[in-house]
Write a protein that holds these residues in place. Structure first.
Motif, PDB file in Angstrom:
ATOM      1  N   GLY A 295       0.810  -1.212   0.000  1.00 18.86           N
ATOM      2  CA  GLY A 295       0.000   0.000   0.000  1.00 18.86           C
ATOM      3  C   GLY A 295       0.845   1.264   0.000  1.00 18.86           C
TER       4      GLY A 295
ATOM      5  N   ALA B 140      -8.867   3.364  -1.262  1.00 14.13           N
ATOM      6  CA  ALA B 140      -8.902   4.671  -1.918  1.00 14.13           C
ATOM      7  C   ALA B 140     -10.324   5.134  -2.220  1.00 14.13           C
ATOM      8  CB  ALA B 140      -8.087   4.629  -3.216  1.00 14.13           C
TER       9      ALA B 140
ATOM     10  N   SER C 198      -3.280   2.509   3.800  1.00 15.96           N
ATOM     11  CA  SER C 198      -2.443   3.355   2.939  1.00 15.96           C
ATOM     12  C   SER C 198      -3.257   3.910   1.780  1.00 15.96           C
ATOM     13  CB  SER C 198      -1.249   2.552   2.408  1.00 15.96           C
ATOM     14  OG  SER C 198      -0.464   2.047   3.468  1.00 15.96           O
ATOM     15  N   GLY C 199      -4.118   3.075   1.184  1.00 12.24           N
ATOM     16  CA  GLY C 199      -4.910   3.517   0.042  1.00 12.24           C
ATOM     17  C   GLY C 199      -5.836   4.667   0.384  1.00 12.24           C
TER      18      GLY C 199
ATOM     19  N   ALA D  57      -3.107  -2.563   3.817  1.00 13.96           N
ATOM     20  CA  ALA D  57      -3.031  -1.972   2.477  1.00 13.96           C
ATOM     21  C   ALA D  57      -4.129  -0.931   2.304  1.00 13.96           C
ATOM     22  CB  ALA D  57      -3.158  -3.064   1.416  1.00 13.96           C
ATOM     23  N   ALA D  58      -5.318  -1.217   2.826  1.00 11.02           N
ATOM     24  CA  ALA D  58      -6.434  -0.268   2.715  1.00 11.02           C
ATOM     25  C   ALA D  58      -6.155   1.013   3.484  1.00 11.02           C
ATOM     26  CB  ALA D  58      -7.719  -0.921   3.225  1.00 11.02           C
TER      27      ALA D  58
ATOM     28  N   ILE E 120       2.385   1.833  -3.523  1.00  6.72           N
ATOM     29  CA  ILE E 120       1.377   2.385  -4.447  1.00  6.72           C
ATOM     30  C   ILE E 120       1.091   3.845  -4.099  1.00  6.72           C
ATOM     31  CG2 ILE E 120      -1.025   2.194  -5.204  1.00  6.72           C
ATOM     32  CD1 ILE E 120      -0.807  -0.824  -4.768  1.00  6.72           C
ATOM     33  N   LEU E 121       0.954   4.145  -2.806  1.00  2.90           N
ATOM     34  CA  LEU E 121       0.693   5.515  -2.361  1.00  2.90           C
ATOM     35  C   LEU E 121       1.809   6.461  -2.794  1.00  2.90           C
ATOM     36  CD1 LEU E 121      -0.900   7.540  -0.502  1.00  2.90           C
ATOM     37  CD2 LEU E 121       0.535   6.724   1.376  1.00  2.90           C
TER      38      LEU E 121
ATOM     39  N   THR F 149      -5.560  -1.814  -1.362  1.00  2.00           N
ATOM     40  CA  THR F 149      -5.195  -0.409  -1.579  1.00  2.00           C
ATOM     41  C   THR F 149      -6.246   0.301  -2.416  1.00  2.00           C
ATOM     42  OG1 THR F 149      -2.857  -1.059  -1.524  1.00  2.00           O
ATOM     43  CG2 THR F 149      -3.354   1.128  -2.371  1.00  2.00           C
TER      44      THR F 149
END
Length: 501
Positions: free
Chosen positions: A121, A264, A311-312, A308-309, A124-125, A260
């Motif tokens: 995450g 978002a 960070s997203g 991961a979510a 990707i961020l 992620t």
């Protein structure tokens, strides 16, 4: 390169590192106590961040949230009681693994997959946020209006349960956001002659009331209990973890990326990401019949999706100033208190701060393993704290934090009043997420809409003149159509069930 070096020097200073460590330990404590959610822990941290610089304040919230989500897995595996909503998707799997004598392996999988998912995450961020920010620099008030409205609409749609109740919650949040003087016209609204309300309702007592006070009220029946039953000790926390991770490596990577993306989406959050990834893992599994019996495959997928979510959710928060979940709504409130408005300009005006936030994310996720192991070892002691001692202390901290905002008793009464309102809303299945997102997004929607109307002399069709604005507008209208259809379908279904009985 100079900005990266500056960001590293900002993060690796003794005060920021001390804040990260202290907030991480606080997050572990909050997450390990059933009922004390990551969102509540974040709300409790806000009064402390009031006295910090921007980077330490954000570092505290990022670290505490990541740790709380992971620590929420501990009571789930030991007692079948999820510590946070994000842990609920796989509580049964972890607990049943424990009944098979594999509680150490279950907690080891939770920790390791959370680290891997969190790192995915963060990557990707860090890579995609600046690219999206460059694109967002082309936005005018038209695009920001539709984007904020779309975010609020999605929050209602994915809030779960009755879409109509989600819409009512959103409207209550918009009503709160309208108290005070209009940012465009300067007209005083809903102040009822109280001078302290001319500046609007501060975000801090709203956050503490909606999350911390309401949650404490829900936990009042537990105060009479001496403690939660003492769980068994955890032995060999990482036995067999490497083998399980390698066997289900595809599920880990898939859930990291998917978590992620789900994070978002405004209003989605880690709990929805973990449920979706758990369900998808079961659908794609070669042995779906083993799910629900203590099978590590579902545990791997959902654990990776959790962090991961987290960070997203920061992608729309940093790039557009639109919260991805309730925790990023709190972050935006904290940044605004520090005089920093999230949006694409932050990536150019405060590039070093943004890079420092990315580094803090990575550091917080890497600390999950050693500190998570510490939490696993000390779980038996944490879970034995009497609720009659813990909850009054939390309420006292809430009152002090609300009062410290403006040194005003009005903020304390607002906090308590909204806490009571949120309690009754939750008890009647009204989601709180759309309400807090509306408090944050309400001023953005209103100010940008009024600016667009002033420029266009009241012509609503000009909101669709630009291609990006037209696309976002059509998406927002489709989402609202979906909300209306969902509400109508729910009412028809309820009427049919009533008539059949």
């Amino acid at each position: 390169m100079a900005e990266l070096q500056q960001a590293l020097s900002m993060v690796f200073s003794w005060d920021v590192l001390a804040v990260i460590l202290g907030a991480s330990l606080f997050g572990l404590f909050i997450g390990a106590i059933p009922g004390l959610t990551a969102t509540m822990g974040t709300a409790l941290l806000v009064p402390v961040t009031f006295f910090m610089d921007p980077l330490p304040a954000i570092s505290a919230i990022v670290s505490a949230t990541a740790m709380a989500i992971v620590a929420g897995d501990i009571p789930g595996a030991l007692l079948r009681i999820p510590g946070t909503p994000a842990s609920a998707a796989y509580t049964d799997e972890a607990y049943l693994m424990g009944r098979q004598g594999k509680v150490g392996q279950a907690l080891g999988i939770n920790l390791t997959c959370s680290v891997v998912g969190g790192v995915i995450g963060v990557i990707i961020l860090a890579f995609f946020s600046p690219l999206i920010a460059e694109f967002a620099l082309q936005f005018t008030s038209d695009e920001y209006f539709w984007l904020a409205l779309l975010g609020l609409s999605c929050a209602v749609l994915v809030s779960g349960g009755d879409a109509l109740k989600g819409a009512i919650s959103m409207l209550l949040g918009l009503l709160i956001s309208m108290v005070g003087m209009s940012s465009v016209s300067g007209q005083a609204r809903f102040t009822f002659g109280v001078p302290d309300l001319l500046g609007g309702i501060s975000i801090l007592p709203v956050l503490i009331g909606l999350f911390a006070v309401a949650e404490l009220m829900r936990r009042i029946p537990e105060v009479g209990r001496i403690s939660i039953p003492r769980p068994p000790p955890v032995k060999k926390p990482f036995a067999g973890v490497g083998e399980a991770m390698w066997r289900y490596k595809g599920g880990v990577m898939r859930s990291g990326f998917l978590g992620t993306l789900i994070g978002a989406l405004p209003g989605a959050g880690a709990d929805i990401a973990s449920w979706i990834c758990y369900a998808l893992s079961r659908k794609l599994s070669r042995t779906p019949e083993k799910f629900g019996t203590g099978h590590p495959e579902g545990l791997v997928a959902a654990s990776a999706a959790n962090n991961a979510a987290l960070s997203g959710a920061y992608i729309p928060a940093l790039v557009f100033g639109i919260p991805g979940d309730t925790i990023t709504a709190i972050i935006i409130g904290v940044l605004m208190m520090k005089g920093i408005t999230p949006g694409p300009d932050v990536f150019t005006n405060d590039a070093a701060l943004v890079n420092a936030i990315f580094i803090v994310f990575l550091l917080a996720n890497l600390l999950l393993l050693p500190l998570g192991l510490l939490a696993v070892r000390g779980a038996r002691h944490i879970l034995s704290i009497p609720s009659g001692v813990l909850y009054p202390l939390i309420l006292l901290f809430c009152i002090v934090g609300a009062y410290a905002t403006n040194n005003s008793m009005l903020d304390v009464w607002i906090m308590l009043g909204l806490g009571v309102l949120a309690y009754f809303m939750v008890e009647n299945d009204f989601p709180i997420g759309p309400m807090i997102l509306a408090v944050i997004l309400g001023p953005i929607i209103e100010s940008n809409f009024l600016r667009s109307m002033i420029k266009a002399q009241g012509d609503l069709l000009t909101l669709f003149d630009r291609p990006i604005a037209a696309t976002l507008g059509c998406l927002a209208l489709l989402v609202w159509a979906g909300i209306l259809l969902s509400s109508v379908w729910g009412m028809r279904k309820a009427r049919h069930e009533t008539s059949s009985t």
